[in-house]
Every structure is written in C-alpha cells, then in structure tokens.
Motif scaffolding. Structure first.
Motif, short mmCIF file in Angstrom:
data_model
loop_
_atom_site.label_atom_id
_atom_site.label_comp_id
_atom_site.label_asym_id
_atom_site.label_seq_id
_atom_site.Cartn_x
_atom_site.Cartn_y
_atom_site.Cartn_z
N ASN A 32 0.83 -1.21 0.00
CA ASN A 32 0.00 0.00 0.00
C ASN A 32 0.87 1.26 0.00
OD1 ASN A 32 -2.37 -1.43 -0.04
ND2 ASN A 32 -2.61 -1.43 2.19
N ARG A 33 1.92 1.26 0.78
CA ARG A 33 2.80 2.42 0.84
C ARG A 33 3.52 2.62 -0.49
NH1 ARG A 33 5.86 5.96 3.69
NH2 ARG A 33 8.12 5.99 3.31
N VAL A 34 4.02 1.53 -1.06
CA VAL A 34 4.73 1.61 -2.34
C VAL A 34 3.80 2.12 -3.42
CG1 VAL A 34 5.75 0.20 -4.17
CG2 VAL A 34 6.47 -0.11 -1.80
N SER A 35 2.58 1.61 -3.45
CA SER A 35 1.62 2.02 -4.47
C SER A 35 1.37 3.51 -4.42
CB SER A 35 0.31 1.24 -4.29
OG SER A 35 -0.62 1.59 -5.29
N ARG A 36 1.24 4.06 -3.21
CA ARG A 36 1.00 5.51 -3.06
C ARG A 36 2.24 6.29 -3.46
NH1 ARG A 36 -1.40 3.77 1.77
NH2 ARG A 36 0.41 4.46 2.95
N LEU A 37 3.41 5.84 -3.02
CA LEU A 37 4.64 6.54 -3.36
C LEU A 37 4.85 6.57 -4.87
CD1 LEU A 37 7.07 5.10 -0.64
CD2 LEU A 37 6.18 7.43 -0.75
N ALA A 38 4.63 5.44 -5.52
CA ALA A 38 4.84 5.36 -6.96
C ALA A 38 3.88 6.26 -7.71
CB ALA A 38 4.68 3.92 -7.42
N GLU A 39 2.66 6.36 -7.25
CA GLU A 39 1.65 7.15 -7.94
C GLU A 39 2.05 8.62 -8.03
OE1 GLU A 39 -3.18 7.95 -7.83
OE2 GLU A 39 -2.21 6.77 -6.26
N TYR A 40 2.72 9.10 -7.00
CA TYR A 40 3.07 10.52 -6.95
C TYR A 40 4.55 10.78 -7.25
CZ TYR A 40 -1.53 10.92 -4.88
OH TYR A 40 -2.88 10.85 -4.69
N ALA A 41 5.22 9.77 -7.81
CA ALA A 41 6.65 9.92 -8.10
C ALA A 41 6.84 10.68 -9.41
CB ALA A 41 7.32 8.54 -8.16
N ASP A 42 7.20 11.96 -9.32
CA ASP A 42 7.46 12.77 -10.51
C ASP A 42 8.90 12.54 -10.97
OD1 ASP A 42 8.96 14.11 -8.62
OD2 ASP A 42 7.73 15.92 -8.63
N LYS A 43 9.34 13.32 -11.96
CA LYS A 43 10.68 13.10 -12.51
C LYS A 43 11.75 13.32 -11.45
CE LYS A 43 13.74 14.24 -16.35
NZ LYS A 43 13.92 15.02 -17.61
N THR A 44 11.57 14.31 -10.59
CA THR A 44 12.55 14.55 -9.53
C THR A 44 12.64 13.35 -8.60
OG1 THR A 44 12.19 16.94 -9.60
CG2 THR A 44 13.16 16.04 -7.59
N THR A 45 11.48 12.79 -8.25
CA THR A 45 11.46 11.61 -7.39
C THR A 45 12.12 10.43 -8.08
OG1 THR A 45 9.39 12.39 -6.42
CG2 THR A 45 9.98 10.08 -6.03
N GLN A 46 11.90 10.30 -9.39
CA GLN A 46 12.54 9.21 -10.12
C GLN A 46 14.06 9.34 -10.08
OE1 GLN A 46 11.13 6.50 -11.17
NE2 GLN A 46 9.02 7.16 -10.83
N ARG A 47 14.57 10.56 -10.13
CA ARG A 47 16.01 10.77 -10.01
C ARG A 47 16.51 10.33 -8.63
NH1 ARG A 47 18.56 14.00 -13.75
NH2 ARG A 47 20.14 14.53 -12.18
N LEU A 48 15.74 10.66 -7.61
CA LEU A 48 16.12 10.26 -6.25
C LEU A 48 16.10 8.74 -6.11
CD1 LEU A 48 14.16 12.96 -4.21
CD2 LEU A 48 16.63 12.86 -4.62
N LEU A 49 15.09 8.10 -6.72
CA LEU A 49 15.02 6.64 -6.67
C LEU A 49 16.20 6.02 -7.40
CD1 LEU A 49 11.19 6.19 -7.32
CD2 LEU A 49 12.41 5.65 -5.20
N ALA A 50 16.59 6.63 -8.53
CA ALA A 50 17.74 6.13 -9.28
C ALA A 50 19.02 6.28 -8.49
CB ALA A 50 17.84 6.86 -10.62
N ARG A 51 19.12 7.35 -7.73
CA ARG A 51 20.30 7.56 -6.88
C ARG A 51 20.35 6.50 -5.78
NH1 ARG A 51 20.54 13.24 -4.01
NH2 ARG A 51 20.55 13.87 -6.21
N LYS A 52 19.19 6.19 -5.21
CA LYS A 52 19.13 5.22 -4.10
C LYS A 52 19.25 3.78 -4.60
CE LYS A 52 16.26 3.86 -0.16
NZ LYS A 52 14.98 4.09 0.56
N HIS A 53 18.66 3.50 -5.78
CA HIS A 53 18.65 2.13 -6.31
C HIS A 53 19.15 2.12 -7.75
CE1 HIS A 53 16.24 1.15 -2.79
NE2 HIS A 53 15.30 2.00 -3.17
#
Length: 208
Positions: free
Chosen positions: A55-76
């Motif tokens: 449930n948490r992942v689903s909500r996080l993914a839904e609102y992941a904009d390009k900036t968030t995707q960059r942060l995710l790429a940095r982390k993973h």
C-alpha cells in the motif's frame, strides 16, 4: 548543462561518480515514465514493488514525478523497474500470458483477436509466448474486476515450481484489477541476462 554525479560505482576498487542518467534504473524507468506509466524500483530479483508494504509503495509510486525518479535512481541505481496498475478508470491493467498457446486458445474460444496494444515479452529468447499485454481500465472493466492477480491455471497438469513443489501451471493472470498489481517493465534484465523486451510499442488501448 552537465549532469551532477548522483551515484557511485567502483572501478579497480576506486570510487567513480556516475551521473544518475547513466544508472540502469533511470535508463529503464524514464522511457516508461514518459509514456505515463506508474513506475517504481523492483525489490531485488523478484517482482515485489519495493522494500515497504504494498500500500505504501503504491501511493509513493503514484506521486513519483521526474525529480522523485532521479532520487530513486540515486538510491537504487542497479534496480529493475516495475510498472504498476490499479482498478481505476484510465489506469493500467495487464494480461500476463504464461502458458504456450494460450493467446491462440483465447482468440479461438472468444472468436476475437487480441487487439494491438503495448506489449512486452518477458523471455524473448527462451519463452517468446510469455507476454504482458497492457490495457487501460474503462467504466466497464472497473466494475467487472474487483480483486488483483486473477490467476487461471491448467488443472490437467502438474509441474515443479521454482522451489521444486508440484503445482498446476499458470495459463495467464489479470493484474492491476484491484487495489494494485504490477509487471516488470521493458528494459529490465532477468538474472539469466535475458531482457524484458517491448515487442509492440504502440499506445495502450482501452480494455476490450
């Protein structure tokens, strides 16, 4: 404009800064993100969408904009990508074909061909019949399906699963038909080295 270093790799034991745009996750995720798909890092080598609860992942993914995707790429940086769907008009759902000959059987029994839509083959070299057909939910589909991962199996056969247990093999699944479901995104790499490959790069159509 030069890209800022966001990830670190090692070459001969020496830390080397890698721009986030060159990470595996970013290179796979962004083309899918630009198509309007909801994407998120895969957890390890399996199909789970992250370290947290679904449930948490689903909500996080839904609102992941390009900036968030960059942060995710940095982390993973080395993670594969999952594409997420849910039971909501306009959102994605997936017909996940596992069994050989299932597409032909579905088309023969319904008298209709599966219409052209965005399609990914999960094992193009070793099992080219394994495919993910992407569809968008309609007012009809959201009322027709109420739960996720609707699984149809061949009850006439027994086969060993990955743990060696005998099970009825899956023919196909419907995913993204409830609170949330996912498939692995095109460009992701299996442990064997085989790549999830888009075999029909056309717009996603409404669920027929």
């Amino acid at each position: 404009m030069t890209s800022s270093p966001d990830s670190v790799d090692l070459i001969d034991g020496t830390p080397v800064e890698i721009p986030v745009e060159e990470t595996h996750y970013f290179r796979v995720a962004m083309p899918l993100f630009k198509k309007g798909f909801t994407v998120y890092p895969m957890h390890g080598e399996n199909d789970k969408a992250g370290d947290e609860g679904w449930n948490r992942v689903s909500r996080l993914a839904e609102y992941a904009d390009k900036t968030t995707q960059r942060l995710l790429a940095r982390k993973h940086p080395d993670r594969n990508v999952v594409v997420i769907g849910r039971n909501r008009i306009g959102d994605l759902m997936f017909l996940d074909i596992d069994g050989q000959g299932v597409v032909e059987k579905l088309e023969r029994e319904t008298g209709r061909a599966i219409p052209p839509t965005y399609t990914v083959c999960s094992r193009p070299q070793t099992a080219p019949w394994k495919r993910h057909f992407y569809f968008r939910h309609t007012a009809y589909s959201v009322t027709k399906w109420k739960r996720d991962n609707i699984n149809v199996r061949d009850i006439s056969k027994w086969e060993p699963d990955k743990n060696g247990n005998l099970v009825h093999p899956t023919l196909f699944d419907l995913k993204g038909t409830g609170r949330g479901g996912l498939v692995v995104g095109a460009g992701s790499v299996r442990p064997s080295g085989e790549i999830y490959t888009c075999i029909n790069d056309v717009p996603v159509i409404d669920a027929p």
